[in-house]
Design an enzyme around this catalytic site. Structure first.
Site, PDB file in Angstrom:
ATOM      1  N   CYS A  11       0.833  -1.211   0.000  1.00  0.00           N
ATOM      2  CA  CYS A  11       0.000   0.000   0.000  1.00  0.00           C
ATOM      3  C   CYS A  11       0.866   1.259   0.000  1.00  0.00           C
ATOM      4  CB  CYS A  11      -0.914  -0.017   1.227  1.00  0.00           C
ATOM      5  SG  CYS A  11      -1.894   1.477   1.381  1.00  0.00           S
ATOM      6  N   CYS A  23      -0.408   4.112   2.241  1.00  0.00           N
ATOM      7  CA  CYS A  23      -0.162   3.898   3.678  1.00  0.00           C
ATOM      8  C   CYS A  23       1.310   4.120   4.018  1.00  0.00           C
ATOM      9  CB  CYS A  23      -0.495   2.464   4.089  1.00  0.00           C
ATOM     10  SG  CYS A  23      -1.987   1.803   3.381  1.00  0.00           S
ATOM     11  N   ASP A  24       2.209   3.623   3.170  1.00  0.00           N
ATOM     12  CA  ASP A  24       3.615   3.521   3.572  1.00  0.00           C
ATOM     13  C   ASP A  24       4.585   4.376   2.764  1.00  0.00           C
ATOM     14  OD1 ASP A  24       2.804   1.621   5.425  1.00  0.00           O
ATOM     15  OD2 ASP A  24       3.010  -0.026   4.003  1.00  0.00           O
TER      16      ASP A  24
END
Ligand code: NAP
Length: 313
Positions: free
Chosen positions: A139, A142-143
């Site tokens: 992701c 997200c990261d």
């Protein structure tokens, strides 16, 4: 919603809170069926993890995935849908009302709409599981931020890989796309953007055979599928976007499915069990777009409404 023993009895239970689930809930709510939406692990589904969605109609400038998810939820709840932060673990579809067992209890549903979506496919190579969260990710939204000024590798040649690679260029110093063929599967616009991006480069005809590192990701072992040559590529991050598998495990043996695990539905989103409808990526190996999932979700709810109405006539 009524209680039957400890189980809550609802007319329509929707599994999943992505574009499919909330579109179904919107239609079921407007039919006054008071649908309950079980969110599953990820409120908003995969779409909520997408930074920008540029191809959902009505948003000419694009819209944030999380923002669109919130709008879907708000609109469905406005008409009476109820959201439960809960996860379905098993179902009994052998008789009606259908029984759904969740983390927090049990539901009985007169009609069930499955919008459980799909999850990212793993490479299944040594080191991948061990280093997930330590440099390996599925992701970018997200990261991506953790890789500021770092070197990142993206695996895959589809729309997801290119879209996410472009997103990661906001942070990373370089993004290397490793693809197993010498031709991309992604659409033309994304291909052009990625190929022209100064931070993106490609390694063709190559697969990752091992993820290396002890405390954190350090390098990848690569193999050229044409020549067989093996190389080591140092990297700080590995983002894997090689497709998805439908989240349909709990329906195995109860609903007809394809060999790949997609729930079989007809043009009315009806499954092999009357009263159970499936929509979005749990049932769709072909399109997998926010707009098509939302459309299928709406169709499933319209048909569920007709099904319940026919019964009460
Ligand atoms: P996808 O289109 O199935 O692409 C998966 C990619 O991963 C392919 O390039 C495939 O290679 C590669 N791959 C598969 N297994 C692999 C393995 N074991 N090792 C190495 N590479 C592997 O999946 P996706 O990109 O997630 O897209 C899914 C669907 O969502 C598509 O319909 C796509 O159009 C849609 N989508 C659309 C957008 C958008 O419109 N902006 C954004 C994201 C996703 P091959 O090409 O050799 O098969």
């Amino acid at each position: 919603m009524s209680s039957n023993g400890n189980a809550k009895h609802v007319k329509v239970l929707v599994l999943g809170s992505g574009p499919t689930g909330y579109s179904a809930a919107l239609y079921a709510a407007r039919a006054e069926l008071k649908p309950v939406v079980l969110t599953g692990m990820q409120l908003g589904g995969q779409a909520a993890l997408t930074y920008t969605i540029e191809n959902y109609p009505g948003f000419p400038e694009g819209v944030g995935g999380a923002q669109l998810g919130e709008l879907f939820q708000k609109q469905a709840e406005h008409f009476g849908a109820v959201t439960e932060f809960d996860m379905a673990n098993s179902v009994d579809l052998s008789k009606r009302p259908f029984k759904v067992t969740t983390d927090n209890g049990e539901y009985l549903a007169d009609a069930l709409i499955i919008g459980t979506g799909a999850s990212p496919t793993h490479l299944n190579v040594p080191g991948e599981v061990e280093l997930t969260g330590r440099g390996v990710s599925y992701c970018a939204t997200c990261d991506g931020w953790f890789f500021k000024d770092k070197k990142v590798v993206v695996v895959g040649g589809g729309d997801s890989a290119l879209e996410e690679a472009l997103f990661i260029t906001r942070y990373a110093s370089s993004v290397t796309i490793v693809h197993r063929r010498d031709e991309l599967r992604a659409g033309a616009i994304l291909q052009k953007r990625a190929k022209e991006h100064p931070k993106i480069n490609f390694i063709w005809n190559t697969v990752v055979t091992e993820v290396l590192g002890t405390e954190k990701l350090e390098a990848l072992k690569l193999r050229n599928v044409k020549t067989g040559e093996e190389t080591i590529l140092e990297t700080d991050g590995l983002f894997i976007f090689i497709g998805h598998i439908p989240n349909t495990q709990m329906f195995k043996g109860q609903l007809e499915m394809s060999d790949l695990g997609y729930i079989k539905v007809n043009e009315k989103m009806e499954t092999s069990v009357p009263g159970v409808f499936a929509a979005g990526e749990a049932a769709d190996p072909h399109f997998r777009q926010v707009v098509t999932s939302a459309g299928m979700g709406a169709a499933a709810a319209i048909q569920a409404t007709r099904f319940l109405e026919a019964e009460s006539e």
